[in-house]
Design a protein around this motif. Structure first.
Motif, PDB file in Angstrom:
ATOM      1  N   UNK A 165       0.790  -1.224   0.000  1.00 57.06           N
ATOM      2  CA  UNK A 165       0.000   0.000   0.000  1.00 57.06           C
ATOM      3  C   UNK A 165       0.817   1.267   0.000  1.00 57.06           C
ATOM      4  N   UNK A 166       2.089   1.164  -0.407  1.00 55.68           N
ATOM      5  CA  UNK A 166       2.939   2.354  -0.395  1.00 55.68           C
ATOM      6  C   UNK A 166       2.415   3.398  -1.379  1.00 55.68           C
ATOM      7  N   UNK A 167       2.705   4.639  -1.079  1.00 58.32           N
ATOM      8  CA  UNK A 167       2.175   5.813  -1.785  1.00 58.32           C
ATOM      9  C   UNK A 167       0.686   6.018  -1.535  1.00 58.32           C
ATOM     10  N   UNK A 168       0.158   5.302  -0.522  1.00 57.79           N
ATOM     11  CA  UNK A 168      -1.187   5.596  -0.060  1.00 57.79           C
ATOM     12  C   UNK A 168      -2.284   4.776  -0.670  1.00 57.79           C
ATOM     13  N   UNK A 169      -1.938   3.718  -1.434  1.00 58.66           N
ATOM     14  CA  UNK A 169      -2.990   2.915  -2.042  1.00 58.66           C
ATOM     15  C   UNK A 169      -2.457   1.543  -2.433  1.00 58.66           C
ATOM     16  N   UNK A 170      -3.309   0.533  -2.252  1.00 59.69           N
ATOM     17  CA  UNK A 170      -2.984  -0.814  -2.733  1.00 59.69           C
ATOM     18  C   UNK A 170      -3.224  -0.928  -4.227  1.00 59.69           C
ATOM     19  N   UNK A 171      -3.925   0.032  -4.813  1.00 60.35           N
ATOM     20  CA  UNK A 171      -4.149   0.106  -6.260  1.00 60.35           C
ATOM     21  C   UNK A 171      -2.888   0.701  -6.883  1.00 60.35           C
ATOM     22  N   UNK A 172      -2.168  -0.101  -7.665  1.00 60.21           N
ATOM     23  CA  UNK A 172      -0.883   0.356  -8.185  1.00 60.21           C
ATOM     24  C   UNK A 172      -1.023   1.528  -9.145  1.00 60.21           C
ATOM     25  N   UNK A 173      -2.139   1.632  -9.841  1.00 63.12           N
ATOM     26  CA  UNK A 173      -2.341   2.784 -10.720  1.00 63.12           C
ATOM     27  C   UNK A 173      -2.450   4.068  -9.905  1.00 63.12           C
ATOM     28  N   UNK A 174      -3.212   4.003  -8.817  1.00 60.29           N
ATOM     29  CA  UNK A 174      -3.347   5.172  -7.946  1.00 60.29           C
ATOM     30  C   UNK A 174      -2.015   5.492  -7.267  1.00 60.29           C
ATOM     31  N   UNK A 175      -1.308   4.455  -6.817  1.00 59.02           N
ATOM     32  CA  UNK A 175      -0.004   4.669  -6.182  1.00 59.02           C
ATOM     33  C   UNK A 175       0.976   5.312  -7.161  1.00 59.02           C
ATOM     34  N   UNK A 176       0.955   4.871  -8.411  1.00 63.17           N
ATOM     35  CA  UNK A 176       1.831   5.447  -9.434  1.00 63.17           C
ATOM     36  C   UNK A 176       1.542   6.925  -9.637  1.00 63.17           C
ATOM     37  N   UNK A 177       0.267   7.284  -9.653  1.00 58.44           N
ATOM     38  CA  UNK A 177      -0.093   8.696  -9.829  1.00 58.44           C
ATOM     39  C   UNK A 177       0.474   9.554  -8.696  1.00 58.44           C
ATOM     40  N   UNK A 178       0.399   9.055  -7.465  1.00 58.03           N
ATOM     41  CA  UNK A 178       0.946   9.804  -6.332  1.00 58.03           C
ATOM     42  C   UNK A 178       2.467   9.906  -6.436  1.00 58.03           C
ATOM     43  N   UNK A 179       3.099   8.826  -6.788  1.00 60.93           N
ATOM     44  CA  UNK A 179       4.549   8.787  -6.974  1.00 60.93           C
ATOM     45  C   UNK A 179       4.978   9.839  -8.001  1.00 60.93           C
ATOM     46  N   UNK A 180       4.274   9.875  -9.126  1.00 62.30           N
ATOM     47  CA  UNK A 180       4.612  10.838 -10.176  1.00 62.30           C
ATOM     48  C   UNK A 180       4.318  12.265  -9.740  1.00 62.30           C
ATOM     49  N   UNK A 181       3.321  12.444  -8.893  1.00 62.65           N
ATOM     50  CA  UNK A 181       3.013  13.778  -8.388  1.00 62.65           C
ATOM     51  C   UNK A 181       4.154  14.304  -7.518  1.00 62.65           C
ATOM     52  N   UNK A 182       4.737  13.420  -6.716  1.00 62.71           N
ATOM     53  CA  UNK A 182       5.901  13.804  -5.913  1.00 62.71           C
ATOM     54  C   UNK A 182       7.028  14.295  -6.821  1.00 62.71           C
ATOM     55  N   UNK A 183       7.301  13.539  -7.876  1.00 63.34           N
ATOM     56  CA  UNK A 183       8.401  13.875  -8.788  1.00 63.34           C
ATOM     57  C   UNK A 183       8.105  15.161  -9.546  1.00 63.34           C
ATOM     58  N   UNK A 184       6.887  15.296 -10.031  1.00 64.33           N
ATOM     59  CA  UNK A 184       6.523  16.472 -10.832  1.00 64.33           C
ATOM     60  C   UNK A 184       6.641  17.764 -10.036  1.00 64.33           C
ATOM     61  N   UNK A 185       6.453  17.685  -8.726  1.00 61.43           N
ATOM     62  CA  UNK A 185       6.537  18.883  -7.894  1.00 61.43           C
ATOM     63  C   UNK A 185       7.983  19.322  -7.654  1.00 61.43           C
ATOM     64  N   UNK A 186       8.947  18.392  -7.819  1.00 67.11           N
ATOM     65  CA  UNK A 186      10.355  18.710  -7.524  1.00 67.11           C
ATOM     66  C   UNK A 186      11.290  18.004  -8.520  1.00 67.11           C
TER      67      UNK A 186
END
Length: 353
Positions: A165-186
Motif C-alpha cells: 500500500x505504499x504511496x497511499x494505495x494498494x491500487x498500483x495505478x493510484x499509487x503510481x499517480x501519487x509517486x509521479x506527483x511527488x516527482x513532478x513537484x520537484x
C-alpha cells in the motif's frame, strides 16, 4: 550509455559471539573489498540497501557505519556510490513528524559522507500515513531539503510485506499517480527513481511518464535485460541486487551496449535471468541468502555466514540449484574452489559425497 549500480551485500564476522537478533557484526575489510571489486569493473555501488540486509539483520547503527566507511572508500578509489536513507531507527508506532525527523537524520548523514542519497521506502511511513497526502507532504519536505538530486525508491511488497500500500494505495495505478506527483513537484531534486515491482510493463509505462531528465533505474530482477536494452521510446538504467553476483558479466554486457551492440548485450545477459529468477523466487525477500552463497563460492569471502543468521533462510536444494546455475554461467573465477566449497556445504548438511 547506462548508469549501473549494484546493490551490494555485507560480509558478516563469523567469529563474533552474538545472537541472531543482536546488532550486526560486520567484517569491514571483506565488505569493503567486495565494493572495490564492483568498482574495479566500472559499476557503481548502491550502499546500505535491501541487499545489505537493511532491516533484515543490519540496523541503522550498522548501516550508518557502513555508509561512512563505504563513502570514504569510494572517494579513495574514485568509485560512484549512492546510499540508502530511511527511517529504520524508529520504533513503531510512530507519528508523521517522527518519520520526517528520522528521514532527515539519515539524509543528513548520507550527504555529509559525500554520497548521493537514495530515499528508501519506509516501513514506518507505510504504517503511519493515512492518505496519499501524507506521502506528498513527507517527500516534498525531504526533497526541498536535499542538497543534490536524490534517487526515489519504490520497493514492492514482494521484497518487504510491510511496504504494501505504499504511496497511499494498494491500487498500483493510484499509487503510481501519487509517486509521479511527488516527482513532478520537484523534478530538479530527483535524479531518478528505483522501481522494484517485478512488472516490466508497469515499469515501461512509468518511465514514459517521467519528466525530462529523470532517470528510471530498474530494480526488476526478472526482466532487467529487456528493460535496460530499452525500446524506441527509452530505456532503464539499473540499480539491481542481482548485479552483486553478476558484477563482471553485467559490466561486460553494458560495455557492449555502449558500442550499440544490443545483440551482444542480450546474448550476455539473457542467460543470467534463470539464475536471477531462482535467487528471487518466493519469498523474494530472502534472495540475499543466495547472493551471499555465490560470493562465498566465488572466493569473495571465506565463509557462508550472514548477519542475523539468514544463511539458513533458503533450503539446501535451493542453494544447490543456485550453484548449478551460476556454474553454468561461468561466474566462478576458480570453479574448483567453488566445487570444493559446495561439497563442504553438502557434507555439513549430511549429504553423502
Amino acid at each position: 550509455s547506462r548508469t549501473v549500480l549494484s546493490a551490494a551485500h555485507v560480509v558478516a564476522d563469523p567469529r563474533a559471539d552474538i545472537s541472531p537478533d543482536g546488532p550486526a557484526a560486520v567484517d569491514w575489510d571483506a565488505t569493503l573489498a567486495f565494493r572495490r571489486h564492483l568498482w574495479s569493473h566500472g559499476l557503481g555501488v548502491a550502499e546500505a540497501m535491501d541487499t545489505a540486509q537493511r532491516g533484515m539483520g543490519l540496523d541503522w547503527t550498522g548501516a550508518a557505519e557502513l555508509i561512512r566507511r563505504s563513502a570514504a572508500e569510494a572517494k579513495s578509489v574514485g568509485g560512484r556510490i549512492a546510499c540508502g536513507a530511511g527511517t529504520d531507527q524508529l520504533t513503531l508506532p510512530a507519528s508523521l513528524p517522527q518519520v520526517r525527523k528520522a528521514y532527515e537524520e539519515q539524509l543528513a548523514l548520507v550527504e555529509s559522507a559525500g554520497a548521493q542519497a537514495i530515499l528508501m521506502a519506509s516501513r514506518a511511513l507505510a504504517a503511519t500515513a493515512a492518505s496519499p497526502d501524507d506521502y506528498l507532504e513527507t517527500y516534498g519536505h525531504l526533497l526541498r531539503q536535499a542538497s543534490q538530486p536524490v534517487i526515489l525508491h519504490w520497493l514492492g511488497p514482494m521484497f518487504d510485506p510491510a511496504l504494501a500500500g505504499y504511496w497511499g494505495s494498494a491500487d498500483l495505478d493510484a499509487a503510481t499517480d501519487t509517486f509521479l506527483e511527488v516527482i513532478a513537484a520537484h523534478p530538479e531534486k530527483v535524479d531518478g527513481i528505483k522501481v522494484s515491482l517485478l512488472d516490466a510493463d508497469r515499469e515501461i509505462a512509468l518511465r514514459r511518464r517521467l519528466p525530462e531528465g529523470v532517470r528510471c533505474y530498474t530494480g526488476d530482477d526478472f526482466h532487467y535485460p529487456e528493460l535496460i536494452a530499452g525500446d524506441d521510446h527509452g530505456f532503464s538504467h539499473a540499480l539491481l541486487g542481482v548485479f552483486d553476483p553478476l558484477g563482471p558479466l553485467a559490466a561486460e554486457a553494458v560495455r557492449a551496449l555502449d558500442t550499440g551492440d544490443v545483440r551482444a548485450f542480450r546474448a550476455l545477459l539473457d542467460p543470467t535471468v534463470a539464475l536471477s529468477r531462482h535467487l528471487f523466487e518466493h519469498p523474494t525477500r530472502y534472495y540475499k541468502t543466495g547472493v551471499v552463497l555465490l560470493a562465498w563460492l566465488a572466493g569473495h569471502q571465506t565463509h557462508f555466514t550472514m548477519v542475523g543468521g539468514l544463511q539458513s533462510a533458503r533450503s539446501l536444494p535451493h542453494l544447490a540449484r543456485a550453484y548449478e546455475l551460476a556454474d553454468g554461467l561461468g561466474l566462478f573465477p576458480d570453479p574448483h574452489l567453488a566445487a570444493s566449497r559446495m561439497r563442504a556445504l553438502l557434507t555439513v548438511h549430511g549429504v553423502p559425497q
